[in-house]
Design a protein around this motif. Structure first.
Motif, PDB file in Angstrom:
ATOM      1  N   VAL A  75       0.833  -1.204   0.000  1.00 32.19           N
ATOM      2  CA  VAL A  75       0.000   0.000   0.000  1.00 32.19           C
ATOM      3  C   VAL A  75       0.870   1.258   0.000  1.00 32.19           C
ATOM      4  O   VAL A  75       0.610   2.210  -0.729  1.00 32.19           O
ATOM      5  CB  VAL A  75      -0.938   0.016   1.231  1.00 32.19           C
ATOM      6  N   GLN A  76       1.908   1.235   0.820  1.00 27.62           N
ATOM      7  CA  GLN A  76       2.760   2.423   0.920  1.00 27.62           C
ATOM      8  C   GLN A  76       4.158   2.038   1.402  1.00 27.62           C
ATOM      9  O   GLN A  76       4.314   1.187   2.282  1.00 27.62           O
ATOM     10  CB  GLN A  76       2.151   3.433   1.898  1.00 27.62           C
ATOM     11  N   LEU A  77       5.145   2.672   0.793  1.00 28.59           N
ATOM     12  CA  LEU A  77       6.521   2.540   1.272  1.00 28.59           C
ATOM     13  C   LEU A  77       6.735   3.623   2.319  1.00 28.59           C
ATOM     14  O   LEU A  77       6.774   4.811   2.002  1.00 28.59           O
ATOM     15  CB  LEU A  77       7.512   2.718   0.119  1.00 28.59           C
ATOM     16  N   VAL A  78       6.843   3.225   3.555  1.00 24.58           N
ATOM     17  CA  VAL A  78       6.976   4.182   4.656  1.00 24.58           C
ATOM     18  C   VAL A  78       8.413   4.684   4.764  1.00 24.58           C
ATOM     19  O   VAL A  78       8.667   5.869   4.900  1.00 24.58           O
ATOM     20  CB  VAL A  78       6.538   3.527   5.996  1.00 24.58           C
ATOM     21  N   ASP A  79       9.353   3.750   4.673  1.00 21.23           N
ATOM     22  CA  ASP A  79      10.759   4.144   4.819  1.00 21.23           C
ATOM     23  C   ASP A  79      11.667   3.074   4.227  1.00 21.23           C
ATOM     24  O   ASP A  79      11.374   1.887   4.299  1.00 21.23           O
ATOM     25  CB  ASP A  79      11.092   4.349   6.302  1.00 21.23           C
ATOM     26  N   LEU A  80      12.758   3.540   3.615  1.00 20.45           N
ATOM     27  CA  LEU A  80      13.808   2.645   3.145  1.00 20.45           C
ATOM     28  C   LEU A  80      15.137   3.272   3.527  1.00 20.45           C
ATOM     29  O   LEU A  80      15.514   4.314   3.003  1.00 20.45           O
ATOM     30  CB  LEU A  80      13.739   2.437   1.634  1.00 20.45           C
ATOM     31  N   SER A  81      15.807   2.654   4.468  1.00 23.91           N
ATOM     32  CA  SER A  81      17.083   3.176   4.954  1.00 23.91           C
ATOM     33  C   SER A  81      18.223   2.308   4.432  1.00 23.91           C
ATOM     34  O   SER A  81      18.367   1.147   4.837  1.00 23.91           O
ATOM     35  CB  SER A  81      17.096   3.202   6.486  1.00 23.91           C
ATOM     36  N   VAL A  82      18.998   2.900   3.517  1.00 24.65           N
ATOM     37  CA  VAL A  82      20.153   2.181   2.979  1.00 24.65           C
ATOM     38  C   VAL A  82      21.216   2.031   4.064  1.00 24.65           C
ATOM     39  O   VAL A  82      21.864   0.986   4.190  1.00 24.65           O
ATOM     40  CB  VAL A  82      20.724   2.931   1.755  1.00 24.65           C
ATOM     41  N   LYS A  83      21.349   3.052   4.871  1.00 26.82           N
ATOM     42  CA  LYS A  83      22.342   3.033   5.940  1.00 26.82           C
ATOM     43  C   LYS A  83      22.047   1.931   6.959  1.00 26.82           C
ATOM     44  O   LYS A  83      22.937   1.169   7.352  1.00 26.82           O
ATOM     45  CB  LYS A  83      22.379   4.392   6.636  1.00 26.82           C
ATOM     46  N   ASP A  84      20.803   1.874   7.408  1.00 23.64           N
ATOM     47  CA  ASP A  84      20.421   0.888   8.426  1.00 23.64           C
ATOM     48  C   ASP A  84      19.997  -0.453   7.820  1.00 23.64           C
ATOM     49  O   ASP A  84      19.731  -1.406   8.564  1.00 23.64           O
ATOM     50  CB  ASP A  84      19.272   1.432   9.280  1.00 23.64           C
ATOM     51  N   GLU A  85      19.921  -0.481   6.501  1.00 24.54           N
ATOM     52  CA  GLU A  85      19.523  -1.685   5.778  1.00 24.54           C
ATOM     53  C   GLU A  85      18.194  -2.247   6.300  1.00 24.54           C
ATOM     54  O   GLU A  85      18.091  -3.399   6.737  1.00 24.54           O
ATOM     55  CB  GLU A  85      20.623  -2.752   5.847  1.00 24.54           C
ATOM     56  N   LYS A  86      17.169  -1.414   6.219  1.00 24.71           N
ATOM     57  CA  LYS A  86      15.844  -1.858   6.617  1.00 24.71           C
ATOM     58  C   LYS A  86      14.787  -1.145   5.775  1.00 24.71           C
ATOM     59  O   LYS A  86      15.015  -0.056   5.247  1.00 24.71           O
ATOM     60  CB  LYS A  86      15.592  -1.602   8.109  1.00 24.71           C
ATOM     61  N   ILE A  87      13.654  -1.805   5.652  1.00 27.65           N
ATOM     62  CA  ILE A  87      12.528  -1.261   4.907  1.00 27.65           C
ATOM     63  C   ILE A  87      11.280  -1.368   5.759  1.00 27.65           C
ATOM     64  O   ILE A  87      11.092  -2.335   6.506  1.00 27.65           O
ATOM     65  CB  ILE A  87      12.331  -2.026   3.569  1.00 27.65           C
ATOM     66  N   GLU A  88      10.437  -0.361   5.693  1.00 23.23           N
ATOM     67  CA  GLU A  88       9.155  -0.373   6.410  1.00 23.23           C
ATOM     68  C   GLU A  88       8.050  -0.108   5.402  1.00 23.23           C
ATOM     69  O   GLU A  88       8.094   0.876   4.663  1.00 23.23           O
ATOM     70  CB  GLU A  88       9.133   0.687   7.516  1.00 23.23           C
ATOM     71  N   ASP A 176      20.449   3.851  -7.828  1.00 28.19           N
ATOM     72  CA  ASP A 176      20.415   2.439  -7.483  1.00 28.19           C
ATOM     73  C   ASP A 176      18.977   1.938  -7.357  1.00 28.19           C
ATOM     74  O   ASP A 176      18.039   2.718  -7.244  1.00 28.19           O
ATOM     75  CB  ASP A 176      21.161   2.211  -6.160  1.00 28.19           C
ATOM     76  N   SER A 177      18.823   0.659  -7.394  1.00 29.25           N
ATOM     77  CA  SER A 177      17.529   0.010  -7.130  1.00 29.25           C
ATOM     78  C   SER A 177      17.770  -1.071  -6.086  1.00 29.25           C
ATOM     79  O   SER A 177      18.836  -1.699  -6.055  1.00 29.25           O
ATOM     80  CB  SER A 177      16.946  -0.603  -8.403  1.00 29.25           C
ATOM     81  N   GLN A 178      16.772  -1.256  -5.236  1.00 28.19           N
ATOM     82  CA  GLN A 178      16.917  -2.203  -4.125  1.00 28.19           C
ATOM     83  C   GLN A 178      15.933  -3.353  -4.273  1.00 28.19           C
ATOM     84  O   GLN A 178      14.802  -3.173  -4.731  1.00 28.19           O
ATOM     85  CB  GLN A 178      16.690  -1.487  -2.791  1.00 28.19           C
ATOM     86  N   ASN A 179      16.368  -4.512  -3.878  1.00 27.85           N
ATOM     87  CA  ASN A 179      15.527  -5.712  -3.887  1.00 27.85           C
ATOM     88  C   ASN A 179      15.410  -6.221  -2.449  1.00 27.85           C
ATOM     89  O   ASN A 179      16.355  -6.768  -1.892  1.00 27.85           O
ATOM     90  CB  ASN A 179      16.137  -6.777  -4.787  1.00 27.85           C
ATOM     91  N   CYS A 180      14.243  -6.007  -1.868  1.00 26.59           N
ATOM     92  CA  CYS A 180      14.028  -6.388  -0.463  1.00 26.59           C
ATOM     93  C   CYS A 180      13.041  -7.552  -0.389  1.00 26.59           C
ATOM     94  O   CYS A 180      12.020  -7.559  -1.092  1.00 26.59           O
ATOM     95  CB  CYS A 180      13.496  -5.211   0.342  1.00 26.59           C
ATOM     96  N   SER A 181      13.321  -8.494   0.459  1.00 33.49           N
ATOM     97  CA  SER A 181      12.464  -9.675   0.610  1.00 33.49           C
ATOM     98  C   SER A 181      11.835  -9.710   1.998  1.00 33.49           C
ATOM     99  O   SER A 181      12.456  -9.309   2.986  1.00 33.49           O
ATOM    100  CB  SER A 181      13.282 -10.956   0.396  1.00 33.49           C
TER     101      SER A 181
END
Length: 208
Positions: A75-88, A176-181
């Motif tokens: 529904v929505q990408l809340v946050d993507l932190s490359v530094k902390d390597e996390k996605i919400e 860049d593009s990120q692939n998160c699982s």
């Protein structure tokens, strides 16, 4: 003094007639209420008369696996932190399975083919996000009501917010593009008891 006299043949006949009348009246009253309030009687039958236990995996044969179908819509990408390597992300999560203890014949209950049941009353799969970055938020789902069909099929869709680890690659930043699982699995059941299937190869973006 109390005098007890045996009943005569006529009294026995009268007693039998009254008993039969009361039984027929009770039976017809129940049948009438069942027709007037079919959903009430349906849920009473399913959850009280049958003594439904939401703690038991709803499979009549305990030695056969139960299939769980799952899909996730972003529904929505809340946050993507490359530094902390996390996605919400905010999602809609869809699940369906068959509860073999919750089936009925629609003809017996005013042709009701499906009903809505509180998630608190039903068995639910212990399905969690294994790569969650929050130790206390492995399953951030809302207990929305479930849709139950007469053949035992349960549909459960609810919003959920997940924060997961993501191996980010910033080599080509900012292009860049990120692939998160997201790694979901049952917490306590092995595959021979609860077998989960993806309905889609990837999370859908129809609501994004």
């Amino acid at each position: 003094n109390m005098i007890i006299r045996p009943l005569g043949p006529r009294n026995y006949a009268l007693l039998l007639i009254l008993t039969s009348f009361c039984f027929q009246f009770s039976k017809s009253q129940t049948s009438s209420n069942k027709t007037t309030h079919p959903e009430y009687f349906l849920k009473t039958e399913l959850f009280q008369t049958r003594k439904y236990n939401k703690m038991v995996r709803p499979k009549i044969d305990p030695n056969t696996p139960m299939r769980l179908n799952v899909s996730v819509s972003i529904v929505q990408l809340v946050d993507l932190s490359v530094k902390d390597e996390k996605i919400e992300i905010m999602t809609w999560m869809y699940m369906h399975w068959f509860d073999e203890y919750l089936t009925w014949n629609p003809k017996d209950y005013g042709n009701i083919t499906e009903t809505v049941v509180s998630a608190e009353e039903m068995w639910k799969p212990d399905f969690y996000l294994y790569n969650s970055v929050h130790q206390t938020k492995w399953n951030a789902r809302v207990n929305t009501p479930m849709k139950l069909s007469h053949n035992g099929k349960v549909h459960w869709s609810s919003p959920a917010t997940f924060a997961a680890s993501c191996n980010a690659n910033s080599e080509f930043y900012p292009f860049d593009s990120q692939n998160c699982s997201l790694w979901f699995a049952t917490w306590t059941h092995t595959a021979n008891l609860l077998d989960a299937y993806n309905l889609e190869d990837n999370a859908t973006t129809s609501y994004y």
